[in-house]
Design a protein around this motif. Structure first.
Motif, PDB file in Angstrom:
ATOM      1  N   UNK A  36      25.282  63.668  34.159  1.00 19.84           N
ATOM      2  CA  UNK A  36      24.436  64.567  33.372  1.00 19.84           C
ATOM      3  C   UNK A  36      23.065  63.947  33.112  1.00 19.84           C
ATOM      4  N   UNK A  37      23.036  62.638  32.826  1.00 19.01           N
ATOM      5  CA  UNK A  37      21.758  61.960  32.587  1.00 19.01           C
ATOM      6  C   UNK A  37      20.899  61.957  33.852  1.00 19.01           C
ATOM      7  N   UNK A 116      17.761  58.535  27.703  1.00 16.82           N
ATOM      8  CA  UNK A 116      16.734  57.763  27.010  1.00 16.82           C
ATOM      9  C   UNK A 116      16.626  56.358  27.563  1.00 16.82           C
ATOM     10  N   UNK A 117      17.772  55.727  27.865  1.00 15.80           N
ATOM     11  CA  UNK A 117      17.751  54.390  28.451  1.00 15.80           C
ATOM     12  C   UNK A 117      17.153  54.415  29.855  1.00 15.80           C
ATOM     13  N   UNK A 118      17.446  55.494  30.592  1.00 14.78           N
ATOM     14  CA  UNK A 118      16.883  55.628  31.944  1.00 14.78           C
ATOM     15  C   UNK A 118      15.368  55.697  31.904  1.00 14.78           C
ATOM     16  N   UNK A 140      19.233  51.830  42.414  1.00 14.44           N
ATOM     17  CA  UNK A 140      20.037  52.259  41.267  1.00 14.44           C
ATOM     18  C   UNK A 140      21.083  51.211  40.924  1.00 14.44           C
ATOM     19  N   UNK A 141      21.797  50.687  41.923  1.00 13.35           N
ATOM     20  CA  UNK A 141      22.876  49.740  41.661  1.00 13.35           C
ATOM     21  C   UNK A 141      22.368  48.406  41.135  1.00 13.35           C
ATOM     22  N   UNK A 142      21.265  47.922  41.657  1.00 13.84           N
ATOM     23  CA  UNK A 142      20.829  46.551  41.358  1.00 13.84           C
ATOM     24  C   UNK A 142      19.730  46.469  40.302  1.00 13.84           C
ATOM     25  N   UNK A 143      19.016  47.555  40.078  1.00  6.99           N
ATOM     26  CA  UNK A 143      17.898  47.498  39.131  1.00  6.99           C
ATOM     27  C   UNK A 143      18.080  48.497  37.990  1.00  6.99           C
ATOM     28  N   UNK A 144      18.229  49.767  38.320  1.00  8.62           N
ATOM     29  CA  UNK A 144      18.236  50.807  37.292  1.00  8.62           C
ATOM     30  C   UNK A 144      19.487  50.736  36.435  1.00  8.62           C
ATOM     31  N   UNK A 145      20.665  50.716  37.071  1.00  9.48           N
ATOM     32  CA  UNK A 145      21.901  50.750  36.302  1.00  9.48           C
ATOM     33  C   UNK A 145      22.091  49.542  35.399  1.00  9.48           C
ATOM     34  N   UNK A 146      21.870  48.302  35.868  1.00  7.87           N
ATOM     35  CA  UNK A 146      22.027  47.159  34.951  1.00  7.87           C
ATOM     36  C   UNK A 146      21.109  47.244  33.738  1.00  7.87           C
ATOM     37  N   UNK A 147      19.855  47.654  33.949  1.00 10.05           N
ATOM     38  CA  UNK A 147      18.939  47.803  32.814  1.00 10.05           C
ATOM     39  C   UNK A 147      19.364  48.948  31.910  1.00 10.05           C
ATOM     40  N   UNK A 148      19.778  50.049  32.507  1.00 13.46           N
ATOM     41  CA  UNK A 148      20.174  51.230  31.734  1.00 13.46           C
ATOM     42  C   UNK A 148      21.351  50.924  30.823  1.00 13.46           C
ATOM     43  N   UNK A 149      22.390  50.293  31.367  1.00 13.06           N
ATOM     44  CA  UNK A 149      23.600  50.070  30.571  1.00 13.06           C
ATOM     45  C   UNK A 149      23.355  49.052  29.473  1.00 13.06           C
ATOM     46  N   UNK A 151      20.470  48.637  27.887  1.00 14.92           N
ATOM     47  CA  UNK A 151      19.690  49.321  26.856  1.00 14.92           C
ATOM     48  C   UNK A 151      20.539  50.322  26.069  1.00 14.92           C
ATOM     49  N   UNK A 152      21.480  50.968  26.751  1.00 18.89           N
ATOM     50  CA  UNK A 152      22.246  52.056  26.134  1.00 18.89           C
ATOM     51  C   UNK A 152      23.490  51.580  25.398  1.00 18.89           C
ATOM     52  N   UNK A 153      23.954  50.356  25.667  1.00 25.48           N
ATOM     53  CA  UNK A 153      25.269  49.944  25.159  1.00 25.48           C
ATOM     54  C   UNK A 153      25.392  49.970  23.642  1.00 25.48           C
ATOM     55  N   UNK A 154      24.424  49.455  22.858  1.00 23.04           N
ATOM     56  CA  UNK A 154      24.591  49.520  21.396  1.00 23.04           C
ATOM     57  C   UNK A 154      24.753  50.948  20.878  1.00 23.04           C
ATOM     58  N   UNK A 155      23.903  51.870  21.379  1.00 22.13           N
ATOM     59  CA  UNK A 155      24.020  53.264  20.943  1.00 22.13           C
ATOM     60  C   UNK A 155      25.317  53.889  21.449  1.00 22.13           C
ATOM     61  N   UNK A 156      25.740  53.507  22.652  1.00 14.98           N
ATOM     62  CA  UNK A 156      26.984  54.051  23.184  1.00 14.98           C
ATOM     63  C   UNK A 156      28.187  53.566  22.370  1.00 14.98           C
ATOM     64  N   UNK A 157      28.111  52.344  21.866  1.00 19.04           N
ATOM     65  CA  UNK A 157      29.178  51.837  20.996  1.00 19.04           C
ATOM     66  C   UNK A 157      29.339  52.721  19.770  1.00 19.04           C
ATOM     67  N   UNK A 158      28.225  53.098  19.164  1.00 23.60           N
ATOM     68  CA  UNK A 158      28.293  54.003  18.014  1.00 23.60           C
ATOM     69  C   UNK A 158      28.893  55.347  18.404  1.00 23.60           C
ATOM     70  N   UNK A 159      28.543  55.835  19.583  1.00 29.58           N
ATOM     71  CA  UNK A 159      29.066  57.119  20.041  1.00 29.58           C
ATOM     72  C   UNK A 159      30.580  57.056  20.211  1.00 29.58           C
ATOM     73  N   UNK A 160      31.096  55.949  20.721  1.00 27.81           N
ATOM     74  CA  UNK A 160      32.545  55.804  20.886  1.00 27.81           C
ATOM     75  C   UNK A 160      33.237  55.818  19.532  1.00 27.81           C
TER      76      UNK A 160
END
Length: 244
Positions: A36-37, A116-118, A140-149, A151-160
């Motif tokens: 979706x993102x 937002x992280x993307x 995407x695999x080597x640059x975008x995704x590692x940076x995205x996850x 950046x997004x992990x703290x907010x995603x933790x709250x979402x979980x």
């Protein structure tokens, strides 16, 4: 104190249902959120609008109503579709409808976090990868995704954690079958016996607090792993400030 501990232990079977609803919806919701993102950021107008529509619909409406709407849709297709296929018992079951609605809901919220992280991924790193000759999938695999996850992990933790808390309304919106009673339904049934709201709902709250603490701890370990390359990797603080 002994009665409180006994009550806490009696709620353990009920907590299993809340944990099941969360565990059954998180993995698929996570994968759907990634698509979706990416769909929202797509240059294809149709894909972008469909992704934005899903995100808006599930973020803009109450979760309680979403349970009613999807269960009503399942009922409307029951005679025409589910019964001839012999799967009406499954499609209409709370153990199926519950994770389905939670998955669609958390995918919308998580997709907005990932989007937002993307947008926050350093453009210079993408340009460097492009100049190095990487394909779009490699970028995407080597640059975008590692940076995205990262950046997004703290907010995603709250979402979980929010998703786990949302499991409290599954059986308030869907029919209870047999002895399938989660923490809130168990607290409600016990309250109707002796009207001791303070004891029963406090025990249910303690279960939610305890499991939320475990979630914060586990996701904090993952975050430290994601940030291991940093000289002083920050960790997610899962303990209250006055305990640190």
């Amino acid at each position: 104190m002994e009665r409180l501990w006994q009550e806490f232990a009696n709620f353990a079977p009920a907590a299993v249902f809340n944990i099941y609803f969360a565990l059954a919806s998180i993995p698929i919701g996570f994968v759907l959120a990634v698509f979706l993102a990416l769909g929202k950021a797509s240059r294809n107008r149709l894909i972008s609008r469909l992704s934005r529509g899903h995100i808006y619909a599930f973020r803009g409406s109450p979760l309680f109503i979403q349970f009613f709407m999807i269960y009503s849709l399942a009922l409307s297709f029951n005679i025409a579709l589910w019964k001839p296929m012999g799967i009406s018992w499954l499609v209409l079951h709370p153990l199926f409808i519950g994770p389905l609605v939670l998955m669609l809901n958390t995918a919308a919220y998580t997709a907005e976090i990932f989007y937002g992280a993307l947008r926050a991924v350093p453009q210079r790193e993408i340009e460097a990868a492009r100049a190095y000759g990487m394909s779009r999938s490699q970028q995407f695999r080597r640059v975008i995704w590692p940076n995205l996850i990262r950046l997004a992990w703290p907010a995603y933790t709250n979402e979980v954690v929010f998703l786990f808390h949302a499991t409290a309304i599954v059986y308030l919106a869907l029919p209870v079958i047999g002895q399938q009673k989660d923490l809130m339904m168990t607290a409600k049934d016990r309250f109707e016996r002796d009207f001791n709201a303070y004891l029963h709902f406090s025990v249910a709250a303690l279960w939610f607090l305890a499991i939320s603490l475990v979630i914060f701890f586990l996701f904090g370990l993952v975050y430290r792993r994601l940030m291991r390359h940093m000289p002083a990797a920050p960790g997610l603080r899962f303990m209250p400030k006055w305990l640190r």
